[in-house]
Scaffold this active site. Sequence first.
Site: not given
Length: 347
Positions: A24, A28, A37, A73, A147
Amino acid sequence: MPADSFLRACRLEPVERVPIWFMRQAGRSLPEYHATRGESTLLDAVAHPEMAAELTLQPVRRYGVDAAILFSDIMVPLWAIGFGVDIVPGVGPVVERAFRSRADLKRLRGLEPDDIPFLEETVQGIKSELDIPLIGFGGAPFTLAGYLIEGRPSTRLHMTKKLMLTCEALWFNLMDRLASLVIASLEAQVSAGVDALQIFDSWGGVLGPDHYRRYAFPAHRRVLEAVRAMGVPSILFGLGAGHLLEQFAEMADVVGIDWRIPLEEARRKLGPGVAVQGNLDPSVCLAPWETVEHCARAIIRQNAARRGFIFNLGHGVLPETDPANLERLVEFVHRETENPDRMEDVR
Ligand code: CP3
């Protein structure tokens, strides 16, 4: 500079200095990520080749890591076949209609090249600017099943285990379809030009060793055998999976571990034929630099002198991380491990 140190470490070959990258790493914690983004959703960004390429390259420029990871992802193949997946900011993957019964199997069709038309252009855009390897990735069938069945992020996966233990035939059918979906996605990434593949089994650690062996291992082995046939190194990452490492070692070239297990112990469980990736606790990077340095040095002391070591965090970069700490960490790992005098210290 040794641009291939990551691939050499995957293959247990000697390196001039220990390679490092971050799970990752895009994202962010980087201001340039937010600027690029803008308002677009994660899935929009993935499907927009120019943006996905830029987001992949940003951490490479900023940190000087030894590998890039494709901006995508683990839920993308499911989204691409129209399963109804959304990635909700601050929450994670949410499935519109969770997987509950045999009737849901028909919603899991195979992945066609037309489902991911953006992939080739994204990878080509990245590769044209990159002089280090590019890692592609996918979710392990167990983690994806988690998920789909829970419908949203869950740490215990009780509904998943209930279905697994109650409806075995349906479970194995689901795992088989997910394995095929992941394999198709990984094959497309390799044809587009990625140099290595990481399989994220983020949730496999919730299973005990016997249940993992019976309910997850067969599908996971199928995925990793397919990767072997594709001719690129495989990395299998698990969170809290110290009790599963012997099984991981049967499947992958490199095993990614988290901070809950000391590297020495992981090495013992994995045996000599498997490279190791890890395992700095991502929260350590929230602390002052001196703490990061202290913890990174401990990891280097245990491992840098052994073949087949890739420095990474034990899980993804936390959004609150100061990018300056990661910049210094890359520099530190390179500096500490490329100087033969210092290396004496760790042998
Ligand atoms: O730099 C990179 O590592 C590449 C990009 C990447 C993303 N997801 C983009 C993303 C990678 C490698 C992943 C893998 C992934 N996705 C995993 C395996 C690794 C892990 O964390 O265990 C999992 C389980 C997912 C599913 C997922 N997607 C979750 C749980 C979340 C929420 C995470 C959070 O902390 O908020 C996402 C969202 C996601 N995937 C974001 C990004 C950049 C953040 C959301 C956003 O920016 O809109």
